[in-house]
Design a protein around this motif. Structure first.
Motif, PDB file in Angstrom:
ATOM      1  N   TYR A   3       1.000  -1.137  -0.010  1.00 59.77           N
ATOM      2  CA  TYR A   3       0.108   0.037  -0.056  1.00 59.77           C
ATOM      3  C   TYR A   3       0.738   1.474   0.005  1.00 59.77           C
ATOM      4  O   TYR A   3       1.971   1.273   0.493  1.00 59.77           O
ATOM      5  N   THR A   4       0.223   2.174  -0.696  1.00 60.19           N
ATOM      6  CA  THR A   4       0.830   3.571  -0.640  1.00 60.19           C
ATOM      7  C   THR A   4       0.722   4.055   0.997  1.00 60.19           C
ATOM      8  O   THR A   4      -0.424   3.920   1.456  1.00 60.19           O
ATOM      9  N   MET A   5       1.773   4.764   1.151  1.00 63.54           N
ATOM     10  CA  MET A   5       1.804   5.486   2.506  1.00 63.54           C
ATOM     11  C   MET A   5       1.925   6.913   2.424  1.00 63.54           C
ATOM     12  O   MET A   5       2.865   7.383   1.622  1.00 63.54           O
ATOM     13  N   SER A   6       1.437   7.696   3.104  1.00 68.48           N
ATOM     14  CA  SER A   6       1.512   9.107   2.822  1.00 68.48           C
ATOM     15  C   SER A   6       1.610  10.047   4.318  1.00 68.48           C
ATOM     16  O   SER A   6       1.322   9.413   5.438  1.00 68.48           O
ATOM     17  N   TRP A   7       2.217  10.964   4.411  1.00 67.56           N
ATOM     18  CA  TRP A   7       2.245  11.780   5.385  1.00 67.56           C
ATOM     19  C   TRP A   7       1.588  13.199   5.095  1.00 67.56           C
ATOM     20  O   TRP A   7       1.635  13.747   4.049  1.00 67.56           O
ATOM     21  N   TYR A   8       0.544  13.434   5.948  1.00 67.77           N
ATOM     22  CA  TYR A   8      -0.343  14.961   5.771  1.00 67.77           C
ATOM     23  C   TYR A   8       0.008  15.671   6.978  1.00 67.77           C
ATOM     24  O   TYR A   8       0.608  15.200   7.969  1.00 67.77           O
ATOM     25  N   ARG A   9      -0.130  17.067   6.857  1.00 69.95           N
ATOM     26  CA  ARG A   9      -0.237  17.780   8.212  1.00 69.95           C
ATOM     27  C   ARG A   9      -1.330  18.907   8.146  1.00 69.95           C
ATOM     28  O   ARG A   9      -2.010  18.977   7.057  1.00 69.95           O
ATOM     29  N   GLN A  10      -1.396  19.202   9.261  1.00 71.57           N
ATOM     30  CA  GLN A  10      -2.666  20.183   9.641  1.00 71.57           C
ATOM     31  C   GLN A  10      -2.109  21.248  10.594  1.00 71.57           C
ATOM     32  O   GLN A  10      -1.691  20.904  11.695  1.00 71.57           O
ATOM     33  N   ALA A  11      -2.047  22.490   9.896  1.00 70.81           N
ATOM     34  CA  ALA A  11      -1.675  23.592  10.900  1.00 70.81           C
ATOM     35  C   ALA A  11      -2.926  24.110  11.572  1.00 70.81           C
ATOM     36  O   ALA A  11      -4.135  24.084  10.855  1.00 70.81           O
ATOM     37  N   PRO A  12      -2.697  25.114  12.503  1.00 69.28           N
ATOM     38  CA  PRO A  12      -4.082  25.487  13.152  1.00 69.28           C
ATOM     39  C   PRO A  12      -4.721  26.421  12.259  1.00 69.28           C
ATOM     40  O   PRO A  12      -4.101  27.281  11.567  1.00 69.28           O
ATOM     41  N   GLY A  13      -5.982  26.143  12.315  1.00 71.13           N
ATOM     42  CA  GLY A  13      -6.725  27.159  11.232  1.00 71.13           C
ATOM     43  C   GLY A  13      -6.479  26.748   9.764  1.00 71.13           C
ATOM     44  O   GLY A  13      -7.344  27.381   9.173  1.00 71.13           O
ATOM     45  N   LYS A  14      -5.969  25.764   9.341  1.00 70.29           N
ATOM     46  CA  LYS A  14      -5.934  25.437   7.985  1.00 70.29           C
ATOM     47  C   LYS A  14      -6.444  23.971   7.589  1.00 70.29           C
ATOM     48  O   LYS A  14      -6.507  23.180   8.714  1.00 70.29           O
ATOM     49  N   GLU A  15      -6.680  23.734   6.294  1.00 68.58           N
ATOM     50  CA  GLU A  15      -6.860  22.423   6.120  1.00 68.58           C
ATOM     51  C   GLU A  15      -5.801  21.372   6.272  1.00 68.58           C
ATOM     52  O   GLU A  15      -4.818  21.771   5.910  1.00 68.58           O
TER      53      GLU A  15
END
Length: 114
Positions: free
Chosen positions: A32-44
């Motif tokens: 499977y494909t593995m990913s890193w996401y991030r979320q900053a305060p107030g952002k998607e």
């Protein structure tokens, strides 16, 4: 069941480096494909980097040449090596995979501040 467990976040100064790790269990990791996401305060939440089972990678434009995603299939681990960190990289970073449903880790905080 599918589990993703991240580690490696922390507080660093601009220009420093961090390596995030994510251990996967409950599925055939190599496929499977593995990913890193991030979320900053107030952002998607945004996709930072992705690595497919064949090792091919894609990156968010703003992190190209600074971040490197890699995987160790024997250790069932995906890494995100982050260098030359900037204040705008501050966010909660999430490991992700999709196996019919979306699966997320618990997130790890990365704070870049002087």
């Amino acid at each position: 069941q599918v589990q993703l467990v991240e580690s490696g976040g922390g507080l660093v100064q601009p220009g420093e480096s961090l390596r995030l790790s994510c251990v996967g269990s409950g599925f055939v990791f190599t496929v499977y494909t593995m990913s890193w996401y991030r979320q900053a305060p107030g952002k998607e939440r945004e996709l930072v980097a992705q690595i497919k089972g064949d090792g091919s990678t894609t990156y968010l434009d703003s992190v190209k040449d600074r971040f490197t995603i890699s995987r160790d299939n024997r250790q069932r681990t995906v890494y995100l090596q982050m260098t030359n960190l900037k204040s705008e990289d501050t966010a909660v970073y999430y490991c992700h995979t999709q196996i019919f449903d979306y699966y997320w880790g618990q997130g790890t905080q990365v704070t870049v501040s002087s």
